[in-house]
Design a protein around this motif. Structure first.
Motif, PDB file in Angstrom:
ATOM      1  N   UNK A   1       5.896  15.896  -2.794  1.00 57.58           N
ATOM      2  CA  UNK A   1       6.394  14.689  -3.449  1.00 57.58           C
ATOM      3  C   UNK A   1       5.795  14.531  -4.840  1.00 57.58           C
ATOM      4  N   UNK A   2       4.483  14.694  -4.950  1.00 51.53           N
ATOM      5  CA  UNK A   2       3.833  14.549  -6.258  1.00 51.53           C
ATOM      6  C   UNK A   2       4.335  15.616  -7.224  1.00 51.53           C
ATOM      7  N   UNK A   3       4.476  16.832  -6.744  1.00 48.96           N
ATOM      8  CA  UNK A   3       4.990  17.904  -7.613  1.00 48.96           C
ATOM      9  C   UNK A   3       6.403  17.598  -8.093  1.00 48.96           C
ATOM     10  N   UNK A   4       7.218  17.055  -7.194  1.00 48.65           N
ATOM     11  CA  UNK A   4       8.601  16.741  -7.571  1.00 48.65           C
ATOM     12  C   UNK A   4       8.653  15.656  -8.649  1.00 48.65           C
ATOM     13  N   UNK A   5       7.824  14.621  -8.492  1.00 47.37           N
ATOM     14  CA  UNK A   5       7.795  13.528  -9.472  1.00 47.37           C
ATOM     15  C   UNK A   5       7.309  14.034 -10.827  1.00 47.37           C
ATOM     16  N   UNK A   6       6.228  14.791 -10.839  1.00 44.83           N
ATOM     17  CA  UNK A   6       5.661  15.230 -12.116  1.00 44.83           C
ATOM     18  C   UNK A   6       6.505  16.320 -12.774  1.00 44.83           C
ATOM     19  N   UNK A   7       7.207  17.097 -11.983  1.00 44.79           N
ATOM     20  CA  UNK A   7       8.100  18.111 -12.546  1.00 44.79           C
ATOM     21  C   UNK A   7       9.351  17.476 -13.143  1.00 44.79           C
ATOM     22  N   UNK A   8       9.870  16.447 -12.492  1.00 42.50           N
ATOM     23  CA  UNK A   8      11.063  15.778 -13.005  1.00 42.50           C
ATOM     24  C   UNK A   8      10.808  15.207 -14.383  1.00 42.50           C
ATOM     25  N   UNK A   9       9.641  14.604 -14.592  1.00 45.31           N
ATOM     26  CA  UNK A   9       9.313  14.051 -15.908  1.00 45.31           C
ATOM     27  C   UNK A   9       9.015  15.160 -16.908  1.00 45.31           C
ATOM     28  N   UNK A  10       8.459  16.265 -16.442  1.00 40.40           N
ATOM     29  CA  UNK A  10       8.098  17.360 -17.349  1.00 40.40           C
ATOM     30  C   UNK A  10       9.299  17.889 -18.117  1.00 40.40           C
TER      31      UNK A  10
ATOM     32  N   UNK B   1       7.106   2.386 -13.240  1.00 47.48           N
ATOM     33  CA  UNK B   1       7.244   3.765 -12.754  1.00 47.48           C
ATOM     34  C   UNK B   1       8.397   3.843 -11.760  1.00 47.48           C
ATOM     35  N   UNK B   2       8.929   5.037 -11.584  1.00 49.48           N
ATOM     36  CA  UNK B   2      10.033   5.229 -10.650  1.00 49.48           C
ATOM     37  C   UNK B   2      11.351   4.679 -11.139  1.00 49.48           C
TER      38      UNK B   2
ATOM     39  N   UNK C   1       8.222  17.958 -22.842  1.00 52.21           N
ATOM     40  CA  UNK C   1       7.653  19.205 -23.345  1.00 52.21           C
ATOM     41  C   UNK C   1       7.236  20.186 -22.280  1.00 52.21           C
ATOM     42  N   UNK C   2       7.757  20.059 -21.054  1.00 48.38           N
ATOM     43  CA  UNK C   2       7.428  20.999 -19.989  1.00 48.38           C
ATOM     44  C   UNK C   2       6.083  20.747 -19.333  1.00 48.38           C
ATOM     45  N   UNK C   3       5.411  19.671 -19.704  1.00 44.29           N
ATOM     46  CA  UNK C   3       4.086  19.372 -19.149  1.00 44.29           C
ATOM     47  C   UNK C   3       4.220  18.460 -17.928  1.00 44.29           C
ATOM     48  N   UNK C   4       3.424  18.682 -16.874  1.00 44.95           N
ATOM     49  CA  UNK C   4       3.456  17.752 -15.747  1.00 44.95           C
ATOM     50  C   UNK C   4       3.224  16.333 -16.259  1.00 44.95           C
ATOM     51  N   UNK C   5       4.054  15.403 -15.846  1.00 43.89           N
ATOM     52  CA  UNK C   5       3.993  14.056 -16.410  1.00 43.89           C
ATOM     53  C   UNK C   5       4.480  13.025 -15.408  1.00 43.89           C
ATOM     54  N   UNK C   6       4.111  11.792 -15.657  1.00 45.92           N
ATOM     55  CA  UNK C   6       4.656  10.644 -14.936  1.00 45.92           C
ATOM     56  C   UNK C   6       5.416   9.803 -15.948  1.00 45.92           C
ATOM     57  N   UNK C   7       6.634   9.434 -15.592  1.00 50.32           N
ATOM     58  CA  UNK C   7       7.502   8.692 -16.510  1.00 50.32           C
ATOM     59  C   UNK C   7       7.477   7.200 -16.208  1.00 50.32           C
ATOM     60  N   UNK C   8       7.687   6.415 -17.249  1.00 55.47           N
ATOM     61  CA  UNK C   8       7.723   4.956 -17.137  1.00 55.47           C
ATOM     62  C   UNK C   8       8.847   4.404 -18.002  1.00 55.47           C
ATOM     63  N   UNK C   9       9.412   3.301 -17.569  1.00 53.69           N
ATOM     64  CA  UNK C   9      10.263   2.486 -18.434  1.00 53.69           C
ATOM     65  C   UNK C   9       9.333   1.438 -19.044  1.00 53.69           C
TER      66      UNK C   9
ATOM     67  N   UNK D   1       0.851  -1.180   0.000  1.00 52.81           N
ATOM     68  CA  UNK D   1       0.000   0.000   0.000  1.00 52.81           C
ATOM     69  C   UNK D   1       0.896   1.242   0.000  1.00 52.81           C
ATOM     70  N   UNK D   2       0.546   2.220  -0.783  1.00 52.53           N
ATOM     71  CA  UNK D   2       1.211   3.522  -1.005  1.00 52.53           C
ATOM     72  C   UNK D   2       2.185   3.500  -2.170  1.00 52.53           C
ATOM     73  N   UNK D   3       2.637   2.325  -2.654  1.00 52.63           N
ATOM     74  CA  UNK D   3       3.613   2.323  -3.753  1.00 52.63           C
ATOM     75  C   UNK D   3       3.096   3.064  -4.983  1.00 52.63           C
ATOM     76  N   UNK D   4       1.826   2.888  -5.308  1.00 55.55           N
ATOM     77  CA  UNK D   4       1.271   3.529  -6.508  1.00 55.55           C
ATOM     78  C   UNK D   4       0.992   5.010  -6.303  1.00 55.55           C
ATOM     79  N   UNK D   5       0.892   5.423  -5.047  1.00 52.83           N
ATOM     80  CA  UNK D   5       0.482   6.805  -4.780  1.00 52.83           C
ATOM     81  C   UNK D   5       1.626   7.806  -4.878  1.00 52.83           C
ATOM     82  N   UNK D   6       2.861   7.323  -4.922  1.00 51.65           N
ATOM     83  CA  UNK D   6       3.987   8.246  -5.028  1.00 51.65           C
ATOM     84  C   UNK D   6       4.238   8.618  -6.491  1.00 51.65           C
ATOM     85  N   UNK D   7       3.193   9.097  -7.149  1.00 51.41           N
ATOM     86  CA  UNK D   7       3.302   9.615  -8.511  1.00 51.41           C
ATOM     87  C   UNK D   7       2.436   8.901  -9.515  1.00 51.41           C
ATOM     88  N   UNK D   8       2.463   7.557  -9.543  1.00 51.41           N
ATOM     89  CA  UNK D   8       1.743   6.809 -10.571  1.00 51.41           C
ATOM     90  C   UNK D   8       0.253   7.113 -10.560  1.00 51.41           C
TER      91      UNK D   8
END
Length: 244
Positions: free
Chosen positions: A219-228, A175-176, A232-240, A23-30
């Motif tokens: 935390x969510x802002x940091x994850x979505x900003x890192x991918x942005x 993710x992550x 293209x500068x858009x808030x995003x979630x990254x995946x392999x 529980x919580x693994x998916x909530x840190x950004x995904x």
């Protein structure tokens, strides 16, 4: 430092199964991505390998398991997910091997997803931040089970029990990962991702002295900003992304 742009995540799918250790693994950004997908009427289900019973140092594991299950179900509901299952492997000492692969293959056969989600299976999060044994074991087992689910000669007892092979997994998205390849824009899901993480309040309050809402938002802002920066500068979630 990686600067190449990330490709867009595939969109030609209808069902996803997210498989993680705790529980919580998916909530840190995904969850920000999941919120957008459920808005699009895609089906997303959660499978938790443990109940996270070893995650709160100040709480007995039996009590913690019940609290964390309740928080996970509430968290999933925030982003439009109603199917949440638990496997009851022991938190902190999940063993990679045939038993775990069989349980995951069975779940994939039940849910029949085109997209399977998990979190970082690599040894580190990039650099020297060591990943946990549970994340590594589950992530690697997910990648293997996506193939196991489609092979009738692997775990034939599943077929005998009525779980026919499912070879329809087209991608496993991690993710992550320190090696992302794709991303999904999440502007419409960020606020719900923050609220989804905040549902794990008992866990968060034991984890940090920070004010819970501020911790979740940062935390969510940091994850979505890192991918942005690579999307293209858009808030995003990254995946392999691992195609199959």
């Amino acid at each position: 430092m990686m600067t190449e742009q990330l490709d867009a995540m595939p969109t030609d799918w209808q069902r996803a199964l997210a498989i993680v250790a705790h529980p919580d693994d998916l909530e840190y950004g995904t969850a920000a991505a999941i919120a957008g997908w459920t808005d699009e009427r895609r089906e997303v289900s959660y499978l938790l390998v443990t109940r996270g019973e070893a995650g709160i140092a100040t709480m007995d594991p039996v009590k913690a398991a019940a609290v964390r299950e309740r928080e996970q179900r509430a968290s999933a509901e925030v982003v439009g997910v109603t199917s949440v299952e638990f496997l009851d492997h022991p938190d902190g000492v999940i063993e990679y091997g045939p038993a775990l692969r069989r349980d995951l293959a069975a779940a994939i056969r039940r849910h029949r997803p085109e997209l399977v989600l998990t979190i970082n299976h690599h040894d580190t999060w990039g650099g020297v931040a060591w990943n946990t044994p549970d994340h590594r074991a589950v992530g690697r087992a997910v990648l293997d089970a996506a193939g196991d689910a489609g092979n009738r000669w692997i775990f034939p007892e599943l077929s005998a029990g009525g779980l026919t092979p499912w070879d329809g997994v087209r991608w496993v998205a991690v993710s992550g990962s320190p090696r992302p390849t794709h991303a999904v824009e999440v502007s419409g899901g960020v606020e719900r991702a923050v609220r989804s993480l905040l549902e794990h309040r008992t866990y968060i309050e034991a984890l940090t002295d920070e004010e819970p809402e501020g911790y979740c938002r940062a935390f969510v802002d940091q994850v979505t900003s890192a991918a942005a920066a690579r999307f293209g500068g858009r808030p995003a979630v990254a995946f392999e992304l691992f195609p199959r």
